[in-house]
Design a protein around this motif. Sequence first.
Motif, PDB file in Angstrom:
ATOM      1  N   ALA A 104      76.817 122.689  53.487  1.00  0.00           N
ATOM      2  CA  ALA A 104      77.477 122.842  52.187  1.00  0.00           C
ATOM      3  C   ALA A 104      76.531 123.542  51.222  1.00  0.00           C
ATOM      4  O   ALA A 104      75.359 123.793  51.536  1.00  0.00           O
ATOM      5  CB  ALA A 104      77.890 121.480  51.643  1.00  0.00           C
ATOM      6  N   ALA A 105      77.058 123.833  50.044  1.00  0.00           N
ATOM      7  CA  ALA A 105      76.230 124.389  48.976  1.00  0.00           C
ATOM      8  C   ALA A 105      75.537 123.247  48.249  1.00  0.00           C
ATOM      9  O   ALA A 105      76.163 122.220  47.964  1.00  0.00           O
ATOM     10  CB  ALA A 105      77.086 125.191  48.002  1.00  0.00           C
ATOM     11  N   ARG A 158      67.251 122.547  45.918  1.00  0.00           N
ATOM     12  CA  ARG A 158      66.401 122.497  47.113  1.00  0.00           C
ATOM     13  C   ARG A 158      66.571 121.192  47.883  1.00  0.00           C
ATOM     14  O   ARG A 158      65.688 120.786  48.635  1.00  0.00           O
ATOM     15  CB  ARG A 158      64.929 122.684  46.716  1.00  0.00           C
ATOM     16  CG  ARG A 158      64.634 124.044  46.114  1.00  0.00           C
ATOM     17  CD  ARG A 158      63.181 124.196  45.720  1.00  0.00           C
ATOM     18  NE  ARG A 158      62.921 125.529  45.193  1.00  0.00           N
ATOM     19  CZ  ARG A 158      62.592 126.571  45.957  1.00  0.00           C
ATOM     20  NH1 ARG A 158      62.455 126.405  47.268  1.00  0.00           N
ATOM     21  NH2 ARG A 158      62.388 127.759  45.429  1.00  0.00           N
ATOM     22  N   GLU A 159      67.708 120.542  47.705  1.00  0.00           N
ATOM     23  CA  GLU A 159      67.952 119.267  48.377  1.00  0.00           C
ATOM     24  C   GLU A 159      69.353 119.227  48.969  1.00  0.00           C
ATOM     25  O   GLU A 159      70.266 119.899  48.489  1.00  0.00           O
ATOM     26  CB  GLU A 159      67.799 118.092  47.401  1.00  0.00           C
ATOM     27  CG  GLU A 159      66.411 117.934  46.813  1.00  0.00           C
ATOM     28  CD  GLU A 159      66.343 116.771  45.842  1.00  0.00           C
ATOM     29  OE1 GLU A 159      67.373 116.070  45.688  1.00  0.00           O
ATOM     30  OE2 GLU A 159      65.283 116.571  45.239  1.00  0.00           O
ATOM     31  N   GLY A 160      69.509 118.427  50.027  1.00  0.00           N
ATOM     32  CA  GLY A 160      70.831 118.082  50.509  1.00  0.00           C
ATOM     33  C   GLY A 160      71.357 116.911  49.698  1.00  0.00           C
ATOM     34  O   GLY A 160      70.745 116.493  48.709  1.00  0.00           O
ATOM     35  N   LEU A 172      65.751 113.981  50.878  1.00  0.00           N
ATOM     36  CA  LEU A 172      66.824 114.961  50.724  1.00  0.00           C
ATOM     37  C   LEU A 172      66.320 116.398  50.844  1.00  0.00           C
ATOM     38  O   LEU A 172      67.092 117.295  51.195  1.00  0.00           O
ATOM     39  CB  LEU A 172      67.525 114.756  49.374  1.00  0.00           C
ATOM     40  CG  LEU A 172      68.244 113.407  49.186  1.00  0.00           C
ATOM     41  CD1 LEU A 172      68.858 113.320  47.795  1.00  0.00           C
ATOM     42  CD2 LEU A 172      69.320 113.208  50.247  1.00  0.00           C
ATOM     43  N   GLU A 173      65.032 116.609  50.582  1.00  0.00           N
ATOM     44  CA  GLU A 173      64.487 117.960  50.712  1.00  0.00           C
ATOM     45  C   GLU A 173      64.498 118.429  52.172  1.00  0.00           C
ATOM     46  O   GLU A 173      64.600 119.621  52.454  1.00  0.00           O
ATOM     47  CB  GLU A 173      63.066 118.017  50.145  1.00  0.00           C
ATOM     48  CG  GLU A 173      63.007 117.867  48.628  1.00  0.00           C
ATOM     49  CD  GLU A 173      61.597 118.016  48.087  1.00  0.00           C
ATOM     50  OE1 GLU A 173      60.672 118.203  48.908  1.00  0.00           O
ATOM     51  OE2 GLU A 173      61.419 117.943  46.854  1.00  0.00           O
ATOM     52  N   LEU A 189      68.654 126.622  53.090  1.00  0.00           N
ATOM     53  CA  LEU A 189      68.245 127.755  52.261  1.00  0.00           C
ATOM     54  C   LEU A 189      68.367 127.334  50.807  1.00  0.00           C
ATOM     55  O   LEU A 189      69.461 127.004  50.356  1.00  0.00           O
ATOM     56  CB  LEU A 189      69.131 128.980  52.525  1.00  0.00           C
ATOM     57  CG  LEU A 189      68.832 129.825  53.766  1.00  0.00           C
ATOM     58  CD1 LEU A 189      69.905 130.883  53.940  1.00  0.00           C
ATOM     59  CD2 LEU A 189      67.457 130.472  53.646  1.00  0.00           C
ATOM     60  N   PRO A 190      67.276 127.298  50.062  1.00  0.00           N
ATOM     61  CA  PRO A 190      67.351 126.865  48.662  1.00  0.00           C
ATOM     62  C   PRO A 190      68.419 127.630  47.882  1.00  0.00           C
ATOM     63  O   PRO A 190      68.545 128.859  48.017  1.00  0.00           O
ATOM     64  CB  PRO A 190      65.945 127.165  48.126  1.00  0.00           C
ATOM     65  CG  PRO A 190      65.075 127.115  49.336  1.00  0.00           C
ATOM     66  CD  PRO A 190      65.901 127.650  50.471  1.00  0.00           C
ATOM     67  N   CYS A 191      69.192 126.883  47.124  1.00  0.00           N
ATOM     68  CA  CYS A 191      70.256 127.419  46.262  1.00  0.00           C
ATOM     69  C   CYS A 191      71.471 127.950  47.050  1.00  0.00           C
ATOM     70  O   CYS A 191      72.472 128.336  46.439  1.00  0.00           O
ATOM     71  CB  CYS A 191      69.744 128.536  45.350  1.00  0.00           C
ATOM     72  SG  CYS A 191      68.356 128.045  44.307  1.00  0.00           S
ATOM     73  N   GLU A 192      71.383 127.945  48.382  1.00  0.00           N
ATOM     74  CA  GLU A 192      72.486 128.522  49.160  1.00  0.00           C
ATOM     75  C   GLU A 192      73.129 127.530  50.127  1.00  0.00           C
ATOM     76  O   GLU A 192      74.330 127.300  50.081  1.00  0.00           O
ATOM     77  CB  GLU A 192      71.989 129.754  49.932  1.00  0.00           C
ATOM     78  CG  GLU A 192      71.582 130.916  49.048  1.00  0.00           C
ATOM     79  CD  GLU A 192      71.214 132.140  49.869  1.00  0.00           C
ATOM     80  OE1 GLU A 192      71.829 132.347  50.940  1.00  0.00           O
ATOM     81  OE2 GLU A 192      70.292 132.874  49.450  1.00  0.00           O
TER      82      GLU A 192
END
Length: 291
Positions: free
Chosen positions: A67-68, A75-77, A121-122, A127-130
Motif C-alpha cells: 500500500a501507500a 518511511r513506515e508501514g 514499522l520502518e 520505497l519511502p513515500c511510495e
Amino acid sequence: MATVTLSEAEKVYILHGVQDDLRTDGRGCEDYRGIEVETDVVSNTTGSARVKIGHTDILVGVKAEIAAPKLERPREGFLEFFVDCSANAAPEFEGRGGEELGTEIANMLYKIFDNKSSVDLESLCILPCEHCWALYIDVVLLECGGNLFDTISVGVKAALFNARIPKVRVLEDDEGTKDIELSDDPYDCMRLSVEGVPCIVTLNKIGHRHVVDATLQEEACSLASLLVAVNSKGTVTCIRKMGKGSLDPESIFEMIETGKRVTKSLHLSLQSTLNQEESAGKKRQKIGFLR
C-alpha cells in the motif's frame, strides 16, 4: 460484553473466595487458566493464530498487502485492525451490540500499538513515500467466556510471530523507473520481531482484592477493572479503566504492579511455547501458568 446473571448468594460466595485467595475453580487471584495456542490455522493469510482461554475462543488472521504509506509517516508501514464479534459467540452481540464492542476492541488495539516500541514499522517500508507493507489484522470472536481483551492480545502476538512477509526486490531500469518484484520462495520471507508486542492483563476488582483472567461469573461481581498493556521488556504501553465503579489511586498502583508482574510470566511462557511449536513443527500447544 457477554454477561451472566448471578444471585446475591453466588456473588457473596465468589467474593469470599477471592478475599481468601481461593477462587471457585481453585486458582489464586494472580493465576491464569491454561491457554491453548494454535498457529498457522488459516491458509490464505500471511500469519494466523487461534487462542483459547477457558471458554473464550478467538481467531486472528494477518494479511500483508502493498500500500501507500501514511502521509505523516512516509518511511513506515502500518497496521489496521478489524474485530468481528458475531452473534454466534454471545446473544448480546447481535445487531449493534457486536459492532460497538468490535469497534471498542479495535480502538484499544490501535492505542496499544501506537508507539515505536511495539512493532518495527520502518522494516515494513519498501520505497519511502511510495510503497510499504500494510498489515491487516482481523480478529474473529468465536466464543466468549470472559477475559476477552487478554485472549485477543495473545492471539495478535501469536499471529504476528507466525507471519511470513514475502521478500521484496526493487528493480530500476535505465530510465530510472522502479519496479517491485516479490519473491515466490515461501522460505524467502521477512519475519517480524514480536519482542515489543504487548500483551494485555485485565485486572478485575472484586471486593478489596483484584484478580486476573476473570471468568464471566467473576466479571459479574466486579464493578471496575483495569486493562494494563505491557511488552516483554516491562514497558507499559497503555492503561485503561473499565466498568461503572471507581478505583482509588492506591488500588490502581497495586493493579498496575500486578499487571507488570503477571505479564512478564505471560510473555515468557508464550514466547517459549511459540519457539517450541515452530522448532517441533507442531501447531497446537498449551501454556500452563504458575503463580
